[in-house]
Design a protein around this motif. Structure first.
Motif, PDB file in Angstrom:
ATOM      1  N   ILE A 103       0.845  -1.207   0.000  1.00  0.00           N
ATOM      2  CA  ILE A 103       0.000   0.000   0.000  1.00  0.00           C
ATOM      3  C   ILE A 103       0.880   1.257   0.000  1.00  0.00           C
ATOM      4  O   ILE A 103       0.609   2.225  -0.715  1.00  0.00           O
ATOM      5  N   ILE A 106       2.419   1.837  -3.509  1.00  0.00           N
ATOM      6  CA  ILE A 106       1.529   2.321  -4.570  1.00  0.00           C
ATOM      7  C   ILE A 106       1.070   3.758  -4.334  1.00  0.00           C
ATOM      8  O   ILE A 106       0.541   4.385  -5.251  1.00  0.00           O
ATOM      9  N   VAL A 107       1.280   4.257  -3.120  1.00  0.00           N
ATOM     10  CA  VAL A 107       0.952   5.656  -2.843  1.00  0.00           C
ATOM     11  C   VAL A 107       2.056   6.578  -3.380  1.00  0.00           C
ATOM     12  O   VAL A 107       1.823   7.772  -3.614  1.00  0.00           O
ATOM     13  N   PRO A 109       3.470   7.091  -6.378  1.00  0.00           N
ATOM     14  CA  PRO A 109       3.233   7.931  -7.564  1.00  0.00           C
ATOM     15  C   PRO A 109       2.412   9.189  -7.248  1.00  0.00           C
ATOM     16  O   PRO A 109       2.726  10.285  -7.741  1.00  0.00           O
ATOM     17  N   ALA A 110       1.377   9.020  -6.419  1.00  0.00           N
ATOM     18  CA  ALA A 110       0.545  10.176  -6.052  1.00  0.00           C
ATOM     19  C   ALA A 110       1.340  11.132  -5.159  1.00  0.00           C
ATOM     20  O   ALA A 110       1.238  12.359  -5.303  1.00  0.00           O
ATOM     21  N   TRP A 112       4.506  11.602  -5.251  1.00  0.00           N
ATOM     22  CA  TRP A 112       5.392  12.325  -6.175  1.00  0.00           C
ATOM     23  C   TRP A 112       4.608  13.423  -6.917  1.00  0.00           C
ATOM     24  O   TRP A 112       5.093  14.560  -7.062  1.00  0.00           O
ATOM     25  N   ALA A 113       3.407  13.086  -7.353  1.00  0.00           N
ATOM     26  CA  ALA A 113       2.600  14.058  -8.107  1.00  0.00           C
ATOM     27  C   ALA A 113       2.267  15.283  -7.244  1.00  0.00           C
ATOM     28  O   ALA A 113       2.314  16.414  -7.731  1.00  0.00           O
ATOM     29  N   PHE A 114       1.942  15.046  -5.988  1.00  0.00           N
ATOM     30  CA  PHE A 114       1.581  16.168  -5.109  1.00  0.00           C
ATOM     31  C   PHE A 114       2.784  17.033  -4.730  1.00  0.00           C
ATOM     32  O   PHE A 114       2.635  18.194  -4.371  1.00  0.00           O
ATOM     33  N   ARG A 116       5.382  17.575  -6.742  1.00  0.00           N
ATOM     34  CA  ARG A 116       6.092  18.073  -7.932  1.00  0.00           C
ATOM     35  C   ARG A 116       6.287  19.579  -7.852  1.00  0.00           C
ATOM     36  O   ARG A 116       5.402  20.311  -7.426  1.00  0.00           O
ATOM     37  N   ASP A 122      -3.135  24.097  -4.749  1.00  0.00           N
ATOM     38  CA  ASP A 122      -4.350  23.268  -4.768  1.00  0.00           C
ATOM     39  C   ASP A 122      -4.135  21.946  -4.043  1.00  0.00           C
ATOM     40  O   ASP A 122      -5.078  21.345  -3.545  1.00  0.00           O
ATOM     41  N   TYR A 123      -2.904  21.478  -4.068  1.00  0.00           N
ATOM     42  CA  TYR A 123      -2.604  20.171  -3.479  1.00  0.00           C
ATOM     43  C   TYR A 123      -2.020  20.270  -2.069  1.00  0.00           C
ATOM     44  O   TYR A 123      -1.525  19.267  -1.549  1.00  0.00           O
ATOM     45  N   ALA A 126      -3.770  17.792   0.256  1.00  0.00           N
ATOM     46  CA  ALA A 126      -3.502  16.415  -0.175  1.00  0.00           C
ATOM     47  C   ALA A 126      -2.055  16.031   0.112  1.00  0.00           C
ATOM     48  O   ALA A 126      -1.756  14.902   0.510  1.00  0.00           O
ATOM     49  N   GLN A 129      -1.756  15.219   3.776  1.00  0.00           N
ATOM     50  CA  GLN A 129      -2.423  13.953   4.112  1.00  0.00           C
ATOM     51  C   GLN A 129      -1.617  12.747   3.631  1.00  0.00           C
ATOM     52  O   GLN A 129      -1.427  11.780   4.365  1.00  0.00           O
ATOM     53  N   PHE A 133       0.175   9.873   5.799  1.00  0.00           N
ATOM     54  CA  PHE A 133      -0.211   8.482   5.546  1.00  0.00           C
ATOM     55  C   PHE A 133       1.032   7.622   5.314  1.00  0.00           C
ATOM     56  O   PHE A 133       1.183   6.539   5.889  1.00  0.00           O
TER      57      PHE A 133
ATOM     58  N   MET B   1     -11.129  20.909  -8.090  1.00  0.00           N
ATOM     59  CA  MET B   1      -9.834  21.257  -8.658  1.00  0.00           C
ATOM     60  C   MET B   1      -9.605  20.457  -9.933  1.00  0.00           C
ATOM     61  O   MET B   1      -9.894  19.269  -9.990  1.00  0.00           O
ATOM     62  N   ALA B   8       0.038  13.770 -13.368  1.00  0.00           N
ATOM     63  CA  ALA B   8      -0.581  13.750 -12.041  1.00  0.00           C
ATOM     64  C   ALA B   8      -1.878  12.953 -12.065  1.00  0.00           C
ATOM     65  O   ALA B   8      -2.165  12.182 -11.137  1.00  0.00           O
ATOM     66  N   ALA B  11      -0.958   9.350 -12.063  1.00  0.00           N
ATOM     67  CA  ALA B  11      -0.449   8.898 -10.764  1.00  0.00           C
ATOM     68  C   ALA B  11      -1.587   8.690  -9.761  1.00  0.00           C
ATOM     69  O   ALA B  11      -1.623   7.676  -9.049  1.00  0.00           O
ATOM     70  N   ILE B  12      -2.510   9.629  -9.714  1.00  0.00           N
ATOM     71  CA  ILE B  12      -3.612   9.540  -8.750  1.00  0.00           C
ATOM     72  C   ILE B  12      -4.497   8.324  -9.068  1.00  0.00           C
ATOM     73  O   ILE B  12      -4.840   7.530  -8.185  1.00  0.00           O
ATOM     74  N   PHE B  14      -3.692   5.696 -10.803  1.00  0.00           N
ATOM     75  CA  PHE B  14      -2.900   4.477 -10.621  1.00  0.00           C
ATOM     76  C   PHE B  14      -2.945   4.029  -9.155  1.00  0.00           C
ATOM     77  O   PHE B  14      -3.190   2.856  -8.862  1.00  0.00           O
ATOM     78  N   THR B  15      -2.738   4.967  -8.237  1.00  0.00           N
ATOM     79  CA  THR B  15      -2.727   4.633  -6.808  1.00  0.00           C
ATOM     80  C   THR B  15      -4.082   4.080  -6.366  1.00  0.00           C
ATOM     81  O   THR B  15      -4.153   3.031  -5.720  1.00  0.00           O
ATOM     82  N   TYR B  18      -4.784   0.673  -8.173  1.00  0.00           N
ATOM     83  CA  TYR B  18      -3.925  -0.406  -7.687  1.00  0.00           C
ATOM     84  C   TYR B  18      -4.436  -0.936  -6.347  1.00  0.00           C
ATOM     85  O   TYR B  18      -4.494  -2.152  -6.122  1.00  0.00           O
ATOM     86  N   PRO B 149      -8.376  14.366  -4.774  1.00  0.00           N
ATOM     87  CA  PRO B 149      -7.025  13.963  -4.366  1.00  0.00           C
ATOM     88  C   PRO B 149      -7.024  13.161  -3.062  1.00  0.00           C
ATOM     89  O   PRO B 149      -6.134  12.357  -2.827  1.00  0.00           O
ATOM     90  N   VAL B 152      -6.705   9.262  -2.702  1.00  0.00           N
ATOM     91  CA  VAL B 152      -5.377   8.651  -2.784  1.00  0.00           C
ATOM     92  C   VAL B 152      -4.983   7.954  -1.478  1.00  0.00           C
ATOM     93  O   VAL B 152      -4.264   6.970  -1.493  1.00  0.00           O
ATOM     94  N   TRP B 153      -5.443   8.480  -0.360  1.00  0.00           N
ATOM     95  CA  TRP B 153      -5.134   7.777   0.899  1.00  0.00           C
ATOM     96  C   TRP B 153      -6.372   7.110   1.496  1.00  0.00           C
ATOM     97  O   TRP B 153      -6.241   6.124   2.225  1.00  0.00           O
TER      98      TRP B 153
END
Lengths: 156, 173
Positions: A103, A106-107, A109-110, A112-114, A116, A122-123, A126, A129, A133, B1, B8, B11-12, B14-15, B18, B149, B152-153
């Protein structure tokens, strides 16, 4: 046996490094320093969170791969002994660790996206969080790994 | 948003994808391959143990990886609002299934007459899908955008809760 033990120790050392990095980042993000102070705790909280992102991603991935490698040996040695000794809670804890590690992976990638650059406002929530997590997952996995290893510890 | 960056979005999704597929793979044992650690042999799909235990975890990881990658790739060519709504629908359907099936089993246990149909998983699944479709269709776009978003968690925690539930025999025997 020396090979697998060495691999386990390296896995543990990488986990310690990961634990330090993610804890630093999570604390700096959730409990940022408002005013300059020279105390140890304030300096701990004052680290630049963004600089930890790639270190955390790489450390997590490498620790995961090494753990998955050690797992093959665990499966037909330690686990069989634990089952024969009816240490079912220990076996169950390892199963939890296996899923938690997945778990967490797999988190990434997200995560990393947040994180970037340039960081998106906006993020912001997230980002906080997901970082928390991930920190909880890493801490849980570290502690479970420690407990499980103690059941059939070094050299047993 | 609205996320303008396709990476992005990938990635979101995918998580989230998965986490769900992995939980399904472990429950129904759907590994892409089976590893036999004693002999070092690898079999395609699920195979029973031979000369020692069989390991399915690597296979589950691969199955979920393929599924989530396809899903995430598909979402990069899907309008984002539909994707956000789709994830909301999926989460509501999963939670709805747990609630509907639990309620159905509770009624079945307490009923004084035989209501065999309540034990059907399919019936609960259909009811959950209909409910989720209705709710997600009328959910305001702004709400979907705001919570997106966060899945994701939230979704991985849900997957972990399901996986943890299936591991309870280790702690109760």
């Amino acid at each position: 046996m020396v090979f697998w033990t060495s691999l386990l120790i390296v896995h543990g050392l990488l986990a310690v490094a990961l634990l330090g990095a993610i804890t630093h980042q999570a604390v700096a993000l959730w409990w940022p320093v408002r005013a300059a102070s020279g105390s140890f705790v304030a300096r701990f909280r004052a680290v630049p969170s963004t600089s930890y992102v790639w270190a955390i991603i790489v450390l997590y991935a490498v620790t995961f791969v090494m753990g998955a490698w050690v797992y093959t040996h665990y499966r037909y040695t330690s686990r069989l002994a634990l089952e024969q000794l009816r240490f079912l809670k220990t076996v169950g804890l390892f199963e939890v660790k296996e899923h938690l590690a997945t778990i967490g992976l797999i988190v990434l990638p997200a995560y990393w996206a947040f994180w970037r650059r340039p960081l998106s406002a906006d993020y912001a929530e997230a980002r906080k969080q997901v970082t928390l997590f991930l920190a909880v997952v890493v801490w849980a996995n570290f502690l479970i790994g420690h407990v499980v290893n103690n059941a059939r510890g070094f050299g047993s | 948003m609205i996320v303008t960056n396709r990476a992005a979005m990938f990635a979101i999704t995918f998580t989230v994808g998965y986490a769900v597929i992995y939980a399904i793979c472990t429950e129904f044992n759907l590994p892409l391959l089976t590893y036999h650690p004693v002999t070092g042999e690898v079999d395609f799909l699920s195979k029973p143990p031979r000369s020692g235990p069989a390991m399915y975890w690597y296979g589950w990881l691969l199955t979920a990886l393929i599924g989530a990658t396809i899903l995430a790739l598909a979402t990069t060519v899907t309008p984002e609002r539909w994707m956000q709504r789709g994830i909301t629908f999926g989460v509501l359907a999963a939670v709805g299934y747990l609630i509907v099936y639990s309620v159905a089993l509770f009624i079945y246990d307490k009923a004084t007459i035989e209501l065999e149909f309540l034990k059907s998983r399919w019936l609960s699944a259909i009811a959950a899908i209909v409910l989720a479709a209705a709710v997600s269709l009328f959910t305001p776009t702004s709400w979907n955008e705001r919570v997106w978003p966060g899945w994701v968690w939230v979704v991985p925690i849900g997957a972990m809760a399901v996986l943890g539930y299936y591991l309870t025999p280790y702690f109760t025997r």
